[in-house]
Structures are given as C-alpha cells and as structure tokens.
Design an enzyme around this catalytic site. Structure first.
Site, PDB file in Angstrom:
ATOM      1  N   MET A 226      -5.659 -42.749  15.812  1.00 21.74           N
ATOM      2  CA  MET A 226      -6.492 -41.536  15.817  1.00 21.74           C
ATOM      3  C   MET A 226      -7.259 -41.393  14.512  1.00 21.74           C
ATOM      4  SD  MET A 226      -3.597 -38.977  17.435  1.00 21.74           S
ATOM      5  CE  MET A 226      -2.413 -39.355  16.160  1.00 21.74           C
ATOM      6  N   GLY A 227      -7.721 -42.501  13.960  1.00 19.50           N
ATOM      7  CA  GLY A 227      -8.482 -42.436  12.717  1.00 19.50           C
ATOM      8  C   GLY A 227      -7.668 -41.811  11.604  1.00 19.50           C
ATOM      9  N   GLY A 230      -4.052 -40.622  11.941  1.00 17.58           N
ATOM     10  CA  GLY A 230      -2.917 -41.534  11.987  1.00 17.58           C
ATOM     11  C   GLY A 230      -2.740 -42.179  13.339  1.00 17.58           C
ATOM     12  N   GLY A 256      -8.350 -50.692  12.744  1.00 16.45           N
ATOM     13  CA  GLY A 256      -7.526 -50.818  13.950  1.00 16.45           C
ATOM     14  C   GLY A 256      -6.965 -52.218  14.093  1.00 16.45           C
ATOM     15  N   ASP A 257      -7.758 -53.221  13.702  1.00 17.30           N
ATOM     16  CA  ASP A 257      -7.285 -54.607  13.777  1.00 17.30           C
ATOM     17  C   ASP A 257      -6.115 -54.817  12.821  1.00 17.30           C
ATOM     18  OD1 ASP A 257     -10.767 -55.594  13.789  1.00 17.30           O
ATOM     19  OD2 ASP A 257      -9.505 -54.828  15.407  1.00 17.30           O
TER      20      ASP A 257
HETATM   21  N1  LIG Z   1     -10.312 -42.077   7.286  1.00 20.47           N
HETATM   22  C1  LIG Z   1      -9.058 -42.559   7.382  1.00 20.47           C
HETATM   23  N2  LIG Z   1      -8.099 -42.149   6.521  1.00 20.47           N
HETATM   24  C2  LIG Z   1      -6.839 -42.640   6.602  1.00 20.47           C
HETATM   25  N3  LIG Z   1      -6.439 -43.546   7.519  1.00 20.47           N
HETATM   26  C3  LIG Z   1      -7.374 -43.977   8.404  1.00 20.47           C
HETATM   27  C4  LIG Z   1      -8.719 -43.528   8.393  1.00 20.47           C
HETATM   28  N4  LIG Z   1      -9.401 -44.161   9.405  1.00 20.47           N
HETATM   29  C5  LIG Z   1      -8.500 -44.986   9.992  1.00 20.47           C
HETATM   30  N5  LIG Z   1      -7.285 -44.872   9.406  1.00 20.47           N
HETATM   31  C6  LIG Z   1      -6.072 -45.633   9.706  1.00 20.47           C
HETATM   32  O1  LIG Z   1      -6.426 -46.747  10.522  1.00 20.47           O
HETATM   33  C7  LIG Z   1      -5.799 -46.650  11.789  1.00 20.47           C
HETATM   34  C8  LIG Z   1      -6.755 -47.171  12.852  1.00 20.47           C
HETATM   35  O2  LIG Z   1      -7.942 -46.414  12.786  1.00 20.47           O
HETATM   36  P1  LIG Z   1      -8.792 -46.135  14.107  1.00 20.47           P
HETATM   37  O3  LIG Z   1      -8.062 -45.177  14.964  1.00 20.47           O
HETATM   38  O4  LIG Z   1     -10.153 -45.754  13.630  1.00 20.47           O
HETATM   39  O5  LIG Z   1      -8.761 -47.556  14.807  1.00 20.47           O
HETATM   40  P2  LIG Z   1      -9.894 -48.243  15.707  1.00 20.47           P
HETATM   41  O6  LIG Z   1     -10.750 -47.216  16.321  1.00 20.47           O
HETATM   42  O7  LIG Z   1      -9.192 -49.206  16.577  1.00 20.47           O
HETATM   43  O8  LIG Z   1     -10.678 -49.010  14.564  1.00 20.47           O
HETATM   44  P3  LIG Z   1     -11.611 -50.337  14.718  1.00 20.47           P
HETATM   45  O9  LIG Z   1     -11.804 -50.572  16.183  1.00 20.47           O
HETATM   46  O10 LIG Z   1     -12.862 -49.979  13.985  1.00 20.47           O
HETATM   47  O11 LIG Z   1     -10.829 -51.414  14.031  1.00 20.47           O
HETATM   48  C9  LIG Z   1      -5.438 -45.174  11.932  1.00 20.47           C
HETATM   49  O12 LIG Z   1      -4.353 -45.003  12.828  1.00 20.47           O
HETATM   50  C10 LIG Z   1      -5.058 -44.813  10.507  1.00 20.47           C
HETATM   51  O13 LIG Z   1      -3.746 -45.283  10.217  1.00 20.47           O
HETATM   52  O1  LIG Z   2     -17.247 -55.816  20.540  1.00 21.41           O
HETATM   53  P1  LIG Z   2     -15.846 -55.505  20.095  1.00 21.41           P
HETATM   54  O2  LIG Z   2     -14.951 -56.705  20.216  1.00 21.41           O
HETATM   55  O3  LIG Z   2     -15.253 -54.259  20.735  1.00 21.41           O
HETATM   56  O4  LIG Z   2     -15.935 -55.100  18.545  1.00 21.41           O
HETATM   57  C1  LIG Z   2     -16.453 -56.037  17.637  1.00 21.41           C
HETATM   58  C2  LIG Z   2     -16.172 -55.541  16.213  1.00 21.41           C
HETATM   59  O5  LIG Z   2     -16.813 -54.293  15.959  1.00 21.41           O
HETATM   60  O6  LIG Z   2     -14.760 -55.353  16.065  1.00 21.41           O
HETATM   61  C3  LIG Z   2     -14.383 -55.682  14.737  1.00 21.41           C
HETATM   62  C4  LIG Z   2     -13.802 -54.450  14.081  1.00 21.41           C
HETATM   63  O7  LIG Z   2     -12.679 -54.006  14.832  1.00 21.41           O
HETATM   64  C5  LIG Z   2     -15.629 -56.219  14.033  1.00 21.41           C
HETATM   65  O8  LIG Z   2     -15.292 -57.353  13.238  1.00 21.41           O
HETATM   66  C6  LIG Z   2     -16.579 -56.561  15.158  1.00 21.41           C
HETATM   67  O9  LIG Z   2     -17.959 -56.453  14.822  1.00 21.41           O
END
Ligand SMILES: Nc1ncnc2c1ncn2[C@@H]1O[C@H](COP(=O)(O)OP(=O)(O)OP(=O)(O)O)[C@@H](O)[C@H]1O
Ligand SMILES: O=P(O)(O)OC[C@@]1(O)O[C@H](CO)[C@@H](O)[C@@H]1O
Length: 314
Positions: A226-227, A230, A256-257
C-alpha cells in the site's frame, strides 16, 4: 553457478529515469539528470536477491537489438543470464522523478511481441534450471503482446509439478488466471488486487479481508502493498500490518519488486510471518533510497528492518 532462485521477466524494460524538479504538463520541462538501468520486474527482483547473496538466474525475453545493458548488468550483479534473445528491441520505460513535488510518473511502453517459439525457448530454459536444483521461481511483471493471459497459470502448474515454489507479481488480465493456479506467494498492490476483485481497497481492514479471500483459495502467502501505508501480509490464520518509517525517497520504482525479493529471501530462511513482513518491508525501503535495481549494504537493511512497525491483525 547452480541458481536456487530464478525470476522470469517476459516484458523486460530499460528504465530511463529522468529527474525533473517541478514537472509540469503542457509545458517545456528541463531534465536535471538522467540514468539508464536494466529493468523489468523480474530482473529487479533477481538483482535484489543476488545483491543479498542468493544464487540467482534471470530468465525471460530480451530484444537482441539492445541487450548489451542487460548483459553488463547481469555480469556486474553476479546473476546468471538465462534470458532468451528475441526479435526486436526491449522497450525503454521512462520514469519521471520530481523531487520538488515528491512524485514519480511512469511512462511504460508496450514492449516486444513474443512468439510461440520465444515462449517455448523460455520454457525450455526453466526446465533446465529446474533440473539443476531450482527451488523458487518468481513470475513478475506484465505479459508482452503475443502471449495469452493464461501464460503465468500454465507456468505455475508446470513449476509445481516439478516441486518448484512460485512467487507471483503481476496485474491486469494475467492476475486472475495466475491466482487460480495457486502460487505460493503473491504480492499485488492494493490497486491491482482491488481491480481483480472489482472493489476498491481503501483501508487496511478492506485489504486484510481481500488477502484472506486469496489465502482461502489456497494461496500460501498473500502480501498486499500500500505504498507509504506499508503492507498487509496473511498466511494461514496469521495476519500482520507492516508500517514503514518515513524515509527520504529517491525513486519509488522497484519498491514492490524489492518487497517480492524480500518475501522470497524470507521464505528461503523459513521466517515467521512477522519476521517476513519486517525484512520484506526493509528490502522495499532500501530500494526507495536508490535509482535502479540495487539495495544498500546489509547493515543498512538491518537498520531499516528495526524501524518497521509490525502489528498483528485479528
Ligand atoms: N513513500 C513510501 N514511504 C515508505 N515506504 C514506501 C513508500 N512507497 C513504497 N513503500 C514501501 O514499498 C512497498 C511497496 O510499495 P508499493 O505498494 O508502491 O509497491 P508497487 O506498487 O508494487 O511498486 P512497483 O510496482 O513500482 O515496484 C510498500 O509496501 C512499502 O513498504
Ligand atoms: O510493465 P510492467 O511489467 O507492469 O512494469 C514494468 C516496470 O515499470 O516495472 C519495474 C518496476 O516495478 C520497472 O523496472 C519497469 O519499467
């Protein structure tokens, strides 16, 4: 190298991160800095795991026209390059980082068009890695044009038939069929899970209820991120909320990765749910301080882990 962990990136990307303070639509924006990194969700996950000492292979599809950056990254990261080269060029995704407004805007392009022969080659590579002792397979990211929405589901079934565990991080049309194949770990964000369920998940309570639905369907561990809010993690009858501290963010790309990498890392150690949530959140926090698929040193990750607040959920 005998990799025990592999990730699959069927839609890789070169990430072009541009720093534009005060980014403004419908205006001329001056780029303050630019950085190119090998990217794509699975490649990022594998990079984080390799950095933390795991013998890791990166499988997937790379356009042979521009694969040099990836080959260089794999060598520098100490990862096994198990990617299939395919026709064309890997996409370049643009990440606009605006430190003045604390915003990151992604421009994600479609990517390569995969053929049946490309998928057959990838499947053959996964079979070879499995025969050499694979324990975990991460299926990460979007599917490219040319591959059916059931691609991940089929790969999960094939992996399970050979005793390989699967961690999944995808979205959109690929998520539903893949969930039906019951991966061992899944890490959607709240928006992605809400889109799959057809209802917005706007509170930790709503996220908890949704995660429990997936566990009830037979998925081992569900982590919903949830960004800055957490993540909620559910396994069996247990559930926790991991809350990160406020930290300086260089880029949210790959956070997230990094969490997925932390979940796999925790699984290799057999950690309990609270410890899993703590280290996976620490991985994500480490990634936030970097541009590109890299983590800070282990001591910093441990320091971040101590700052994560873990709350058991009823
Ligand atoms: N602004 C922030 N401050 C603190 N922790 C954050 C923040 N943004 C992300 N996180 C941490 O990163 C984790 C993953 O973030 P997010 O939910 O944005 O994943 P995501 O959307 O899968 O990201 P992405 O696809 O860009 O890799 C969160 O659960 C949290 O632990
Ligand atoms: O097109 P997808 O696979 O949903 O997302 C691709 C991507 O945004 O995911 C990574 C960050 O999580 C970046 O390295 C890459 O550009």
């Amino acid at each position: 190298m005998q990799p025990t962990i592999a990730t699959l990136t069927l839609n890789a990307a070169i990430d072009q991160t541009v720093t534009v303070p005060g980014f403004t639509l419908d205006a001329v924006n001056r780029v303050e800095a630019v950085q190119l990194d090998a990217g794509g969700k699975g490649i990022n996950v594998a990079s984080f795991l390799a950095h933390f000492g795991h013998a890791t292979a990166a499988a997937g599809l790379l356009g042979r026209a521009n694969d040099a950056l990836f080959a260089q990254h794999f060598a520098q990261a100490g990862m096994l390059d198990a990617c299939t080269r395919c026709d064309g060029a890997t996409r370049t995704n643009v990440k606009i980082v605006d430190p003045a407004q604390d915003q990151v805007t992604d421009l994600n392009f479609p990517g390569v068009t995969a053929s049946a022969a490309d998928l057959a080659s990838v499947t053959e590579t996964l079979a070879r890695l499995t025969a050499r002792g694979l324990v975990w397979l991460g299926l990460c990211g979007s599917l490219p044009a040319g591959l059916g929405a059931d691609t991940y589901a089929r790969l999960i079934t094939e992996a399970h038939a050979k005793g390989v565990k699967v961690a999944l991080d995808t979205s959109g049309a690929a998520l539903g069929p893949a969930l039906a194949a019951r991966p061992d770990i899944v890490k959607p964000n709240a928006d992605e899970l809400g889109a799959y369920l057809g209802r917005a998940l706007t509170t930790p309570e709503a996220v908890l209820e949704a995660a429990r639905e997936l566990v009830a369907q037979g998925i081992g561990l569900v982590a919903v991120s949830m960004g800055a809010g957490g993540a909620v993690l559910v396994r069996g009858t247990g559930a926790v909320h991991a809350r990160p501290p406020r930290i300086a963010v260089a880029s949210t790309v790959g956070a997230g990765d990094a969490m997925v990498a932390g979940l796999i890392h925790a699984a290799t150690l057999g950690l309990d749910l609270a410890a899993t949530a703590r280290i996976a959140t620490a991985f994500s926090l480490g990634a936030l301080g970097e541009i590109g698929p890299r983590l800070p040193e282990r001591a910093r990750i441990e320091e971040l882990a101590h700052a994560v607040e873990i709350t058991a959920l009823g």
